[in-house]
Design an enzyme around this catalytic site. Structure first.
Site, mmCIF file in Angstrom:
data_model
loop_
_atom_site.group_PDB
_atom_site.id
_atom_site.type_symbol
_atom_site.label_atom_id
_atom_site.label_comp_id
_atom_site.label_asym_id
_atom_site.label_seq_id
_atom_site.Cartn_x
_atom_site.Cartn_y
_atom_site.Cartn_z
ATOM 1 N N ASP A 183 41.082 33.170 43.046
ATOM 2 C CA ASP A 183 40.347 31.907 43.090
ATOM 3 C C ASP A 183 41.265 30.747 43.489
ATOM 4 O OD1 ASP A 183 38.097 33.236 42.253
ATOM 5 O OD2 ASP A 183 38.428 32.777 40.132
HETATM 6 N N1 URA Z 1 39.419 37.176 38.321
HETATM 7 C C1 URA Z 1 39.054 35.881 38.348
HETATM 8 O O1 URA Z 1 38.174 35.470 37.612
HETATM 9 N N2 URA Z 1 39.681 35.062 39.227
HETATM 10 C C2 URA Z 1 40.668 35.475 40.038
HETATM 11 O O2 URA Z 1 41.208 34.672 40.797
HETATM 12 C C3 URA Z 1 41.037 36.821 39.985
HETATM 13 C C4 URA Z 1 40.399 37.653 39.124
#
Ligand code: URA
Length: 239
Positions: free
Chosen positions: A102
């Site tokens: 993310d």
């Molecule tokens: N899970 C998440 O919620 N965000 C990420 O960036 C990676 C795994």
């Protein structure tokens, strides 16, 4: 960009010397134009015809590990002109991230142009482990940890078995550091799993992708994987 004769030879069509001969004889077209100049540089996106037949190009494979900073998108281009993970790696070949982190997640991110390895690594069937450290709201209990391990329903589907443990509890700030290892890669999976036990994520970092960590890399720094590491990734994914 690569020399035309190299790209032809690399594809396995013929030797480099034979490729040079074909170019000089005017048997090679790039994007519809006949090329007879030996030094001509082409990109892997160019359409190359040899003797009127489309050349199936084979590119050298490259592998990078980036310590992804916060505030960076894991796509090749962003419609809002935000910084992307590709902005950190000066590579001419078209590389892409293996899975996603993310915008606000930091840590280990692999980038490559090896589609075969990417598919092996991201397919849940191959059980490649990804370990995250999450700072979450509230004090996480043993039962919460058991529930994370057994699986949490996300959008009506239970997550696969995971590993989880409490790394640190901070009663003063009412937060917990949780280490969570998963083998899947569903959208926002870690955040949703922790939300599922009512402990929303404040901060998230990917500590490990399979056996790889970002040790020695500052935020935003990257390195190439070694041949040994690439081989090990193949074997981890094919176990
Ligand atoms: N899970 C998440 O919620 N965000 C990420 O960036 C990676 C795994």
């Amino acid at each position: 960009m690569e020399r035309l004769q190299k790209v032809i030879a690399q594809s396995g069509f013929c030797s480099r010397r034979k490729a040079e001969k074909l170019i000089l004889e005017g048997k090679v077209c790039v994007n519809g134009t006949k090329i007879t100049q030996l030094g001509t540089k082409v990109s892997y996106d160019d359409v190359i015809l040899v003797n009127g037949k489309l050349l199936e190009k084979k590119e050298d494979k490259v592998y990078y590990l980036l310590n992804k900073p916060r505030g960076v998108v894991t796509t090749s281009s962003d419609e809002h002109q935000r910084k992307t993970v590709l902005d950190f790696i000066p590579e001419e070949k078209r590389i892409y991230p293996v899975g996603r982190l993310d915008y606000d997640t930091t840590g280990v991110l692999l980038l490559t142009n090896d589609g075969e390895l990417t598919n092996l690594l991201i397919h849940p069937r191959n059980h490649v482990e990804k370990t995250y450290i999450a700072k979450v709201e509230g004090l996480v209990s043993k039962i919460d940890i058991e529930n994370l391990c057994k699986g949490i329903f996300i959008d009506g589907k239970k997550t696969a078995r995971a590993k989880a443990r409490i790394k640190k509890i901070d009663k003063k700030s009412n937060t917990t550091l949780v280490e969570l290892t998963i083998c899947e890669g569903r959208n926002h999976q870690v955040k949703k799993m922790l939300e599922g036990i009512n402990h929303p994520v404040i901060k998230l970092k990917r500590e490990k992708f399979s056996f790889l960590t970002a040790a020695g890399l500052k935020s935003g720094e990257y390195r190439r994987l070694t041949v040994k590491e690439v081989k090990k990734l193949y074997s981890e994914a094919q176990k």
